[in-house]
Design an enzyme around this catalytic site. Sequence first.
Site, PDB file in Angstrom:
ATOM      1  N   HIS A 138       0.745  -1.271   0.042  1.00  0.00           N
ATOM      2  CA  HIS A 138       0.167   0.067   0.019  1.00  0.00           C
ATOM      3  C   HIS A 138       0.788   1.324   0.026  1.00  0.00           C
ATOM      4  O   HIS A 138       0.489   2.261  -0.568  1.00  0.00           O
ATOM      5  CB  HIS A 138      -0.954  -0.168   1.034  1.00  0.00           C
ATOM      6  N   ARG A 148     -10.909   0.984  -3.554  1.00  0.00           N
ATOM      7  CA  ARG A 148     -10.776   0.215  -2.592  1.00  0.00           C
ATOM      8  C   ARG A 148     -11.346   0.835  -1.147  1.00  0.00           C
ATOM      9  O   ARG A 148     -10.840   1.564  -0.233  1.00  0.00           O
ATOM     10  CB  ARG A 148      -9.154   0.489  -2.235  1.00  0.00           C
ATOM     11  N   ARG A 155     -15.277  -2.143  -4.399  1.00  0.00           N
ATOM     12  CA  ARG A 155     -15.097  -3.255  -3.869  1.00  0.00           C
ATOM     13  C   ARG A 155     -15.371  -3.232  -2.541  1.00  0.00           C
ATOM     14  O   ARG A 155     -15.107  -2.455  -1.871  1.00  0.00           O
ATOM     15  CB  ARG A 155     -13.395  -3.679  -4.005  1.00  0.00           C
ATOM     16  N   ASN A 212      -2.387  -8.123  -8.501  1.00  0.00           N
ATOM     17  CA  ASN A 212      -1.460  -7.971  -7.370  1.00  0.00           C
ATOM     18  C   ASN A 212      -1.505  -9.230  -6.648  1.00  0.00           C
ATOM     19  O   ASN A 212      -0.463  -9.735  -5.995  1.00  0.00           O
ATOM     20  CB  ASN A 212      -1.654  -6.972  -6.572  1.00  0.00           C
ATOM     21  N   ASP A 213      -2.520  -9.696  -6.191  1.00  0.00           N
ATOM     22  CA  ASP A 213      -2.809 -10.930  -5.268  1.00  0.00           C
ATOM     23  C   ASP A 213      -2.799 -12.218  -6.428  1.00  0.00           C
ATOM     24  O   ASP A 213      -2.240 -13.358  -5.779  1.00  0.00           O
ATOM     25  CB  ASP A 213      -4.073 -10.837  -4.591  1.00  0.00           C
ATOM     26  N   ARG A 231       3.519 -10.944  -1.581  1.00  0.00           N
ATOM     27  CA  ARG A 231       3.909  -9.942  -2.289  1.00  0.00           C
ATOM     28  C   ARG A 231       4.691  -8.938  -1.678  1.00  0.00           C
ATOM     29  O   ARG A 231       5.438  -8.053  -2.306  1.00  0.00           O
ATOM     30  CB  ARG A 231       2.580  -8.993  -2.792  1.00  0.00           C
ATOM     31  N   CYS A 274      -7.776  -4.455 -12.612  1.00  0.00           N
ATOM     32  CA  CYS A 274      -7.462  -3.376 -11.785  1.00  0.00           C
ATOM     33  C   CYS A 274      -6.174  -3.617 -10.910  1.00  0.00           C
ATOM     34  O   CYS A 274      -5.673  -2.821 -10.164  1.00  0.00           O
ATOM     35  CB  CYS A 274      -8.647  -3.240 -10.821  1.00  0.00           C
TER      36      CYS A 274
HETATM   37  C1  PEP Z   1      -5.127  -6.877  -6.516  1.00  0.00           C
HETATM   38  O1  PEP Z   1      -5.003  -7.717  -5.846  1.00  0.00           O
HETATM   39  O2  PEP Z   1      -4.660  -6.840  -7.619  1.00  0.00           O
HETATM   40  C2  PEP Z   1      -5.898  -5.480  -6.271  1.00  0.00           C
HETATM   41  C3  PEP Z   1      -6.159  -4.702  -7.116  1.00  0.00           C
HETATM   42  O3  PEP Z   1      -6.180  -5.397  -4.955  1.00  0.00           O
HETATM   43  P1  PEP Z   1      -5.250  -5.019  -3.807  1.00  0.00           P
HETATM   44  O4  PEP Z   1      -4.110  -4.311  -4.153  1.00  0.00           O
HETATM   45  O5  PEP Z   1      -6.028  -3.825  -2.973  1.00  0.00           O
HETATM   46  O6  PEP Z   1      -5.160  -6.203  -3.037  1.00  0.00           O
HETATM   47 MG    MG Z   2      -6.111  -7.721  -3.760  1.00  0.00          MG
END
Ligand code: PEP
Ligand code: MG
Length: 570
Positions: free
Chosen positions: A189, A296, A332, A454-455, A465, A502
Site C-alpha cells: 500500500h 478500495r 469493492r 497483485n494478489d 507480495r 485493476c
Molecule cells: C489486486 O489484488 O490486484 C488488487 C487490485 O487489490 P489490492 O491490491 O487492494 O489487494
Molecule cells: Mg487484492
Amino acid sequence: MYSMFEGVNASEGIGIGKVVLAVEPDLSFEPHEVEDAAAEKARYQQALEVFCQKTEAQAERMKVTVGENEAEIMSGHIMLAQDPGLVDGINTAIDGGACAEKALVDTSTMFENMFLAMDDEMFRLRAADIADIRTGILAELLGKDVVDLSVLPAGSIVVVHDLTPSMTATIDKENVAGVVTEVGGRTSHSAIIARALEIPAVLSVPNACGALLNGTTVIVDGINGHVINDPDEQMLEDYQKRADAFAEEKHALEAFRGKPTVTADGDKKVLACNIGNPEDAKGAVDHDAEAIGLFRSEFLFMDAKELPSEDEQFEAYRKVAVTLKGAPVIIRTLDVGGDKEIPYLKLQKEDNPFMGYRAVRYCLDNADEYKVQLRALLRASAFGDIKIMVPLVTCVEELRQVKALVEECKAELATEGYKYNENIEVGIMMETAAAANIADILAEEAAFFSIGTNDLTGYTMASDRGNDKVSYLYSWYYPAVLRAIKNIIVNGVKAGIMVGMCGEAAADPLLTPLLISWGMEEFSVSAPSVLKTRKAISQWTKSDADALEAKVMQLKTADEVKAALEEAAR
Ligand code: PEP
Ligand code: MG
C-alpha cells in the site's frame, strides 16, 4: 564519498532533495520532584504556547494542501490543549511537586481514560486527540522534534520505516521530492499511495532510517530503484538530466489527453482508475480516466476509528458516483486482512493471514456489518452507475451468498422507501488461483470480472507480495500467471461479461498486447498511469497482438517471456 542503496522501484520519477527522517522520537523521561512550582508552571506554559503556534501553522498549511475539514481537526487540538480543566489539572499536579512532564502525562491520561469510558463516539475521538496533544507537548518539553509530514521544507526526501495511509492523509506532497521506506514491495500500500501522489519512491531499502542522515542530499531514482546518498556534482548533473527527460516524456503523453482509448485498429477500450477514497475521484477525472475500475473501500474503514456508519459510507460512495457523472464506478466491498489491518475490528493474529480470515470470508461471517456496506452501496446506486465487486472469491458459493444478501438489502430498502438501482451489477475480483481455475463457472453468475493481478500473482506463484526473499517469484511474466490471466479473460469474454483488470499489471505496457489479444475490455490503473496506458493500447492492432501472444505463450520461463515482450515493445 557517495553510497548507493538498492530497493524496490515503487513509484516512477527522479527526486533530488534533502533527507527528512520520519522517526518517532523517544519521549521517555525520568520524573523528578520540583521545588520552584511557579517556574515549572511557566516552563509548561511556554511549551504549550509553542505547541499551539506550531499546530496553528500546521492547520493553516493543511487548509491549502489537504482540506478544510482536516485543518479543523488541528485547530480543535489547540482548543483542547488550552482547555481550562486540563491546564488546571496540570498546574495542580505541579503545585503538588510533580515535574511538568509527569504532570502532563498523568493529567492527560486521566482525561483520556475518562473519555474512553464514555459511550458517545465524539468523546472517544477526543481521547485520541488528547493522546496526540500529549505527544506534541511532551516533545516540546523534552526538546525533541516530532516529525510532521504536513509541514515540510521544499525538496524533502521523506525517509520512513513504512508509509502508512494515515501519514499520507497529512503529507505535504508539494514539498516531497521523494520517499524511501524500509519495507514494502511494488504492490504494497505504501507503493500504491506513492504512485497515486506521483512521488518518486524506492521501498524496501534495508536500514534506510539508520543509513540516511537528516539533512543530507539524496537522489531517489524511482525508475531503477536506486537511492544515492551524498552524490557528487557529476552525479547530480546526470540525474538532473534524467529527471528532465522523465518530465519531458510525461509532457509528451499530454497528446493522449481527451482522446478516446482505442487500439491501433480502432477497437474501443475503457480506461478506468483505481482510487482509495472519495476525494481521489476528482483526481481520476482530472487525469482523464473514463471510469472508476476499483474503489478500495477499506481505506474508508482504515481511516476511521470505528466502523463507518451506513450514512457515512453512503455519502462517500454517492460522492464518487456524482463526481463520475454517470460513468461506471466499481466499488469493492471491504477487503480486510492480509496486509490491510483495521485495528478496531480486533481480528486475531493468524500464522498465515494471506490465506486466513479476510475479505469476503470475514464479511460473510459478519453479515450484519456487511449489510451496512451493501445497503450504503445500494442507496448510492441511485446517484450513478455503481457496481459492487466482491474481493477474494474462491468458489461460486461465496458469490451466491453475497448476491442473496444484496437481495435482502434491496427488500429492506424498498420497504423503507429508499431508491436504488434494481439491476445493480455484482461482479468478482479475480485474484485467487481458485477463481482463475473456475472462471467458466464464475462467469455464469458474475456480472463482470476484474483481475486483481497483485494478489493473483502472489497466490498463483505462492509468493508473498511483501516478502523480499521470494520476490523473484512474484512476477506476472511467469507462464503460470499468464495462463491464469488468459483463462479468466477468455472465459469471461465467452460468457459475454465485461472483463477488466485493476491490479498493477494493467498499467504494464509490456502486457498490453496480450490483454488486447485475449479481448480484455477495461484497464484500471492509478491516476498517473492513465495517459501512459492509453498510449500503450493505441500502439497495437489485434492481429499484431495475436501474433505476439501465440509466440509468447509457447515460452517456458519468465525471463524469456519478458525478453520477448520487451523486444516487441521496441
Ligand atoms: C489486486 O489484488 O490486484 C488488487 C487490485 O487489490 P489490492 O491490491 O487492494 O489487494
Ligand atoms: Mg487484492
